[in-house]
Design a protein around this motif. Structure first.
Motif, PDB file in Angstrom:
ATOM      1  N   LEU A  28       0.847  -1.197   0.000  1.00 17.96           N
ATOM      2  CA  LEU A  28       0.000   0.000   0.000  1.00 17.96           C
ATOM      3  C   LEU A  28       0.878   1.241   0.000  1.00 17.96           C
ATOM      4  N   ARG A  77       1.105   5.001   0.958  1.00 17.51           N
ATOM      5  CA  ARG A  77       0.420   5.947   1.835  1.00 17.51           C
ATOM      6  C   ARG A  77       1.417   6.933   2.397  1.00 17.51           C
ATOM      7  N   SER A  99       4.398  -0.044   4.856  1.00 19.90           N
ATOM      8  CA  SER A  99       3.213  -0.305   4.026  1.00 19.90           C
ATOM      9  C   SER A  99       3.578  -0.660   2.595  1.00 19.90           C
ATOM     10  N   THR A 114      -6.820  -0.837  -5.568  1.00 27.51           N
ATOM     11  CA  THR A 114      -5.899  -0.675  -4.446  1.00 27.51           C
ATOM     12  C   THR A 114      -6.474  -1.427  -3.247  1.00 27.51           C
ATOM     13  N   THR A 169      -7.368  -1.511  -0.223  1.00 27.41           N
ATOM     14  CA  THR A 169      -7.764  -0.826   1.004  1.00 27.41           C
ATOM     15  C   THR A 169      -8.972  -1.545   1.601  1.00 27.41           C
ATOM     16  N   GLU A 212     -11.755  -0.213   2.243  1.00 23.63           N
ATOM     17  CA  GLU A 212     -12.920   0.267   1.497  1.00 23.63           C
ATOM     18  C   GLU A 212     -13.112  -0.529   0.206  1.00 23.63           C
ATOM     19  N   ASN A 213     -12.024  -0.729  -0.528  1.00 21.50           N
ATOM     20  CA  ASN A 213     -12.126  -1.466  -1.793  1.00 21.50           C
ATOM     21  C   ASN A 213     -12.417  -2.950  -1.570  1.00 21.50           C
ATOM     22  N   ASP A 271      -8.470  -2.078  12.908  1.00 21.47           N
ATOM     23  CA  ASP A 271      -9.079  -1.334  11.809  1.00 21.47           C
ATOM     24  C   ASP A 271     -10.356  -2.013  11.341  1.00 21.47           C
ATOM     25  N   CYS A 306     -13.967  -1.375   8.459  1.00 21.97           N
ATOM     26  CA  CYS A 306     -14.707  -0.583   7.489  1.00 21.97           C
ATOM     27  C   CYS A 306     -16.045  -1.272   7.243  1.00 21.97           C
TER      28      CYS A 306
END
Length: 120
Positions: free
Chosen positions: A17, A19, A26, A81, A83, A85-86, A113, A115
């Motif tokens: 990732l 970031r 990451s 990506t 994440t 969310e994805n 974490d 979501c």
């Protein structure tokens, strides 16, 4: 009356990732155990006594889990990506034909974490 049903599953996967914060670790390949819960809301069918037969959902989850478990998420076609969310969006798109999903929640217990994607 409206009922809410849910099904939980998990998968282990790696990713990278890009970031701004915690950037160096990451960018390196690293992995997580992802916990997932999907929820369905509906009224009970009087003939079957069920809102939805969870056996069908578990069948579709098994196919989806195979697409994600022990994979490099960066390489999963259609995910984008990797994440939280994805991942929620990908799961909702892959399961939308099996049931009328109301939400998808993805979390990583080890780091706290999470979501939730609300679909209604």
């Amino acid at each position: 009356m409206r009922f809410e049903l849910s099904q939980k599953f998990f998968f282990d996967a790696a990713h990278t990732l890009r970031r701004e914060i915690e950037a160096e670790p990451s960018r390196r390949i690293h992995g997580h155990t992802y916990q997932v819960e999907v929820g369905i809301v509906g009224t009970k069918n009087e003939a079957t006594g069920m809102v939805f037969d969870l056996g069908f959902l578990r069948r579709d989850i098994a196919v989806l889990r195979d697409e994600l478990d022990h994979r490099m998420l960066d390489e999963v076609i259609g995910l984008g990506t990797p994440t939280l969310e994805n991942i929620c969006l990908y799961i909702s798109q892959r399961l939308q034909s099996s049931a009328s999903l109301q939400y998808v929640k993805v979390w990583r217990e080890s780091i706290g974490d999470s979501c939730t994607l609300r679909l209604s």
